[in-house]
Design a protein around this motif. Sequence first.
Motif, PDB file in Angstrom:
ATOM      1  N   ASP A  28      25.770 -43.981 -28.990  1.00 41.61           N
ATOM      2  CA  ASP A  28      26.171 -45.259 -29.575  1.00 41.61           C
ATOM      3  C   ASP A  28      27.620 -45.522 -29.200  1.00 41.61           C
ATOM      4  O   ASP A  28      28.535 -44.849 -29.677  1.00 41.61           O
ATOM      5  CB  ASP A  28      26.004 -45.188 -31.105  1.00 41.61           C
ATOM      6  CG  ASP A  28      26.361 -46.500 -31.775  1.00 41.61           C
ATOM      7  OD1 ASP A  28      26.452 -47.520 -31.075  1.00 41.61           O
ATOM      8  OD2 ASP A  28      26.555 -46.489 -33.006  1.00 41.61           O
ATOM      9  N   LEU A 154      21.505 -53.082 -34.891  1.00 39.38           N
ATOM     10  CA  LEU A 154      21.683 -52.390 -36.166  1.00 39.38           C
ATOM     11  C   LEU A 154      20.422 -51.659 -36.604  1.00 39.38           C
ATOM     12  O   LEU A 154      20.501 -50.574 -37.185  1.00 39.38           O
ATOM     13  CB  LEU A 154      22.135 -53.384 -37.233  1.00 39.38           C
ATOM     14  CG  LEU A 154      23.544 -53.943 -37.011  1.00 39.38           C
ATOM     15  CD1 LEU A 154      23.889 -54.976 -38.071  1.00 39.38           C
ATOM     16  CD2 LEU A 154      24.585 -52.831 -37.008  1.00 39.38           C
ATOM     17  N   ASN A 157      20.249 -48.476 -35.193  1.00 41.78           N
ATOM     18  CA  ASN A 157      21.374 -47.635 -35.658  1.00 41.78           C
ATOM     19  C   ASN A 157      22.509 -47.537 -34.646  1.00 41.78           C
ATOM     20  O   ASN A 157      23.219 -46.531 -34.585  1.00 41.78           O
ATOM     21  CB  ASN A 157      20.879 -46.224 -36.028  1.00 41.78           C
ATOM     22  CG  ASN A 157      19.899 -46.251 -37.182  1.00 41.78           C
ATOM     23  OD1 ASN A 157      20.066 -46.999 -38.140  1.00 41.78           O
ATOM     24  ND2 ASN A 157      18.858 -45.449 -37.092  1.00 41.78           N
ATOM     25  N   ARG A 158      22.705 -48.614 -33.892  1.00 43.52           N
ATOM     26  CA  ARG A 158      23.806 -48.640 -32.927  1.00 43.52           C
ATOM     27  C   ARG A 158      24.987 -49.395 -33.570  1.00 43.52           C
ATOM     28  O   ARG A 158      25.327 -50.518 -33.198  1.00 43.52           O
ATOM     29  CB  ARG A 158      23.351 -49.293 -31.618  1.00 43.52           C
ATOM     30  CG  ARG A 158      22.338 -48.441 -30.871  1.00 43.52           C
ATOM     31  CD  ARG A 158      21.972 -49.009 -29.515  1.00 43.52           C
ATOM     32  NE  ARG A 158      21.155 -48.069 -28.766  1.00 43.52           N
ATOM     33  CZ  ARG A 158      21.616 -47.081 -28.006  1.00 43.52           C
ATOM     34  NH1 ARG A 158      22.932 -46.925 -27.874  1.00 43.52           N
ATOM     35  NH2 ARG A 158      20.805 -46.269 -27.366  1.00 43.52           N
ATOM     36  N   TYR A 159      25.596 -48.743 -34.540  1.00 41.84           N
ATOM     37  CA  TYR A 159      26.648 -49.380 -35.333  1.00 41.84           C
ATOM     38  C   TYR A 159      27.934 -49.589 -34.538  1.00 41.84           C
ATOM     39  O   TYR A 159      28.599 -50.611 -34.690  1.00 41.84           O
ATOM     40  CB  TYR A 159      26.940 -48.531 -36.578  1.00 41.84           C
ATOM     41  CG  TYR A 159      25.771 -48.456 -37.522  1.00 41.84           C
ATOM     42  CD1 TYR A 159      25.384 -49.573 -38.265  1.00 41.84           C
ATOM     43  CD2 TYR A 159      25.038 -47.277 -37.677  1.00 41.84           C
ATOM     44  CE1 TYR A 159      24.307 -49.514 -39.141  1.00 41.84           C
ATOM     45  CE2 TYR A 159      23.960 -47.214 -38.547  1.00 41.84           C
ATOM     46  CZ  TYR A 159      23.605 -48.331 -39.274  1.00 41.84           C
ATOM     47  OH  TYR A 159      22.532 -48.283 -40.130  1.00 41.84           O
ATOM     48  N   ALA A 162      27.354 -52.489 -32.108  1.00 38.52           N
ATOM     49  CA  ALA A 162      27.307 -53.752 -32.845  1.00 38.52           C
ATOM     50  C   ALA A 162      28.700 -54.170 -33.312  1.00 38.52           C
ATOM     51  O   ALA A 162      29.070 -55.347 -33.231  1.00 38.52           O
ATOM     52  CB  ALA A 162      26.371 -53.627 -34.040  1.00 38.52           C
ATOM     53  N   LYS A 163      29.475 -53.209 -33.783  1.00 40.90           N
ATOM     54  CA  LYS A 163      30.838 -53.514 -34.235  1.00 40.90           C
ATOM     55  C   LYS A 163      31.686 -54.036 -33.082  1.00 40.90           C
ATOM     56  O   LYS A 163      32.450 -55.000 -33.243  1.00 40.90           O
ATOM     57  CB  LYS A 163      31.478 -52.269 -34.834  1.00 40.90           C
ATOM     58  CG  LYS A 163      32.893 -52.493 -35.361  1.00 40.90           C
ATOM     59  CD  LYS A 163      33.492 -51.212 -35.898  1.00 40.90           C
ATOM     60  CE  LYS A 163      34.917 -51.451 -36.376  1.00 40.90           C
ATOM     61  NZ  LYS A 163      35.556 -50.183 -36.850  1.00 40.90           N
ATOM     62  N   TYR A 185      24.585 -59.355 -39.502  1.00 44.45           N
ATOM     63  CA  TYR A 185      25.373 -58.123 -39.375  1.00 44.45           C
ATOM     64  C   TYR A 185      25.873 -57.664 -40.741  1.00 44.45           C
ATOM     65  O   TYR A 185      25.718 -56.498 -41.124  1.00 44.45           O
ATOM     66  CB  TYR A 185      26.555 -58.389 -38.433  1.00 44.45           C
ATOM     67  CG  TYR A 185      27.520 -57.235 -38.284  1.00 44.45           C
ATOM     68  CD1 TYR A 185      27.326 -56.256 -37.309  1.00 44.45           C
ATOM     69  CD2 TYR A 185      28.642 -57.122 -39.105  1.00 44.45           C
ATOM     70  CE1 TYR A 185      28.214 -55.199 -37.161  1.00 44.45           C
ATOM     71  CE2 TYR A 185      29.531 -56.077 -38.966  1.00 44.45           C
ATOM     72  CZ  TYR A 185      29.323 -55.115 -37.995  1.00 44.45           C
ATOM     73  OH  TYR A 185      30.199 -54.070 -37.866  1.00 44.45           O
ATOM     74  N   MET A 189      24.913 -54.268 -42.741  1.00 44.39           N
ATOM     75  CA  MET A 189      25.983 -53.287 -42.964  1.00 44.39           C
ATOM     76  C   MET A 189      26.127 -52.970 -44.455  1.00 44.39           C
ATOM     77  O   MET A 189      26.412 -51.827 -44.827  1.00 44.39           O
ATOM     78  CB  MET A 189      27.303 -53.804 -42.392  1.00 44.39           C
ATOM     79  CG  MET A 189      27.314 -53.911 -40.877  1.00 44.39           C
ATOM     80  SD  MET A 189      26.901 -52.360 -40.032  1.00 44.39           S
ATOM     81  CE  MET A 189      28.527 -51.753 -39.643  1.00 44.39           C
ATOM     82  N   ALA A 192      23.513 -50.593 -45.306  1.00 41.83           N
ATOM     83  CA  ALA A 192      23.860 -49.265 -44.793  1.00 41.83           C
ATOM     84  C   ALA A 192      25.084 -48.673 -45.507  1.00 41.83           C
ATOM     85  O   ALA A 192      25.551 -47.601 -45.142  1.00 41.83           O
ATOM     86  CB  ALA A 192      24.130 -49.339 -43.289  1.00 41.83           C
ATOM     87  N   ARG A 194      28.115 -49.669 -45.377  1.00 43.00           N
ATOM     88  CA  ARG A 194      29.294 -49.698 -44.497  1.00 43.00           C
ATOM     89  C   ARG A 194      30.094 -50.954 -44.876  1.00 43.00           C
ATOM     90  O   ARG A 194      30.159 -51.933 -44.152  1.00 43.00           O
ATOM     91  CB  ARG A 194      28.856 -49.684 -43.036  1.00 43.00           C
ATOM     92  CG  ARG A 194      28.015 -48.448 -42.685  1.00 43.00           C
ATOM     93  CD  ARG A 194      27.446 -48.530 -41.275  1.00 43.00           C
ATOM     94  NE  ARG A 194      28.429 -48.222 -40.273  1.00 43.00           N
ATOM     95  CZ  ARG A 194      28.497 -47.109 -39.551  1.00 43.00           C
ATOM     96  NH1 ARG A 194      27.619 -46.143 -39.752  1.00 43.00           N
ATOM     97  NH2 ARG A 194      29.424 -46.942 -38.639  1.00 43.00           N
ATOM     98  N   GLU A 197      33.283 -52.422 -42.824  1.00 37.67           N
ATOM     99  CA  GLU A 197      32.916 -53.112 -41.587  1.00 37.67           C
ATOM    100  C   GLU A 197      32.324 -54.494 -41.892  1.00 37.67           C
ATOM    101  O   GLU A 197      32.579 -55.467 -41.171  1.00 37.67           O
ATOM    102  CB  GLU A 197      31.919 -52.258 -40.799  1.00 37.67           C
ATOM    103  CG  GLU A 197      32.576 -51.036 -40.162  1.00 37.67           C
ATOM    104  CD  GLU A 197      31.608 -49.888 -39.959  1.00 37.67           C
ATOM    105  OE1 GLU A 197      31.233 -49.640 -38.804  1.00 37.67           O
ATOM    106  OE2 GLU A 197      31.227 -49.250 -40.960  1.00 37.67           O
TER     107      GLU A 197
END
Length: 385
Positions: A28, A154, A157-159, A162-163, A185, A189, A192, A194, A197
């Motif tokens: 990722d 997302l 799970n490619r955070y 994506a960010k 997004y 998030m 998750a 997060r 973010e």
Amino acid sequence: MNIKKSTILAATLLLVSGVVFAQKDDGDRSRISEYEKNNLPIVFVEDQKNKSAKTSNMNFEELVMVDGAINFKLSFTDGTPGSVFVPINKEGVKFKYRVTDDLKRLRSAYMRGKWEEAVSAGRSVVYPAVVIMDVPEKITNVHENLPIFVESLLRANRYIEAKSLMESLPLSKSTYNVGLAAVEYVNLMIDAKRYEEANSVLERLNFGGANIDNIDSIMDIAHKFRKIGRIGDAVRWYTKLQSTPGNKNKNEATMWMAYCDLLNNSDITARLFVDNLKNMPKTERAYSLKCLVDGMLLEKAKKADDAVDSYAEGIVYGDITYDWMPIILYKIAKLYKANENFTASNEIFEQIALLYSDTEYAKLAKDEIVEIKTPEGEGEEEEEE
């Protein structure tokens, strides 16, 4: 070792290693720089006065400055040499995604929930278009695939990737679809956990302008923070919503700010918000929410009877679908119960459990229901003489 067996074993190992290599995750990480300079296949559309529109298959290469004006630099796909420079604000000029194999794969994989496949196909579709994501959607539709690509990232799970994409987008002047991608997004998030973010994107996002059509979804994000107990985050975004030009629900955002202040025991601030909207028409949706806040303030002032009246007014002028209705029903039922009017309180608690079964108030209401004991002899038929 038998040569034949050795050969089979070697072939098997090679096959297995090949499978492992093919399935190995590349990690990722940000991938924008690998694709952003790729040509973007487009269909260039130019309106001809008194004639049908002229369309051409071309490639978008980059934005360049020509004579002080920003131009799209386009190249031909049929081998014609040279480039075409088109001013970004030229009237009658539009362009849209050309339907390529990668674009088909992105949309197909997304519909099937194949997130990694969607990400793999979507990079060549989305990343070359990042540089023009602030171009109005009336000129181009390159924004349309952004929301599904962000969701795919997302859900795969490619955070980090994506960010990095969100950081590269012009969120301060977002179009509708860029705003939609940002909303997607932020929601995922939050799910998750997060939170920082998520907040970072909301901080940069323009709530109004071309993104105003997403305002209800942004309000839902503030509600989401409130419901999971992150009151500070909720207040932060209710405040921004309250001050967003063109937000038709700004008074509702203000009342939610007051409600959150009461949860934080900031009674004085809550009272100021209510007083500023003391002339709110009863026909306005937020009036019912104002009655809830008024009732909470009256309860804190030990004026239970007045609080009941305020909650009752909020119910009368509210609607069963309003987000705050289970709260106001629960509060009036609690006051009835405290006054030992168990018949009324039980009835309301049962309504809450039935109508709002997917909320926290359903369980709270069920726990408040009490058994009403009938006085001995009451209700029994008199014996015949």
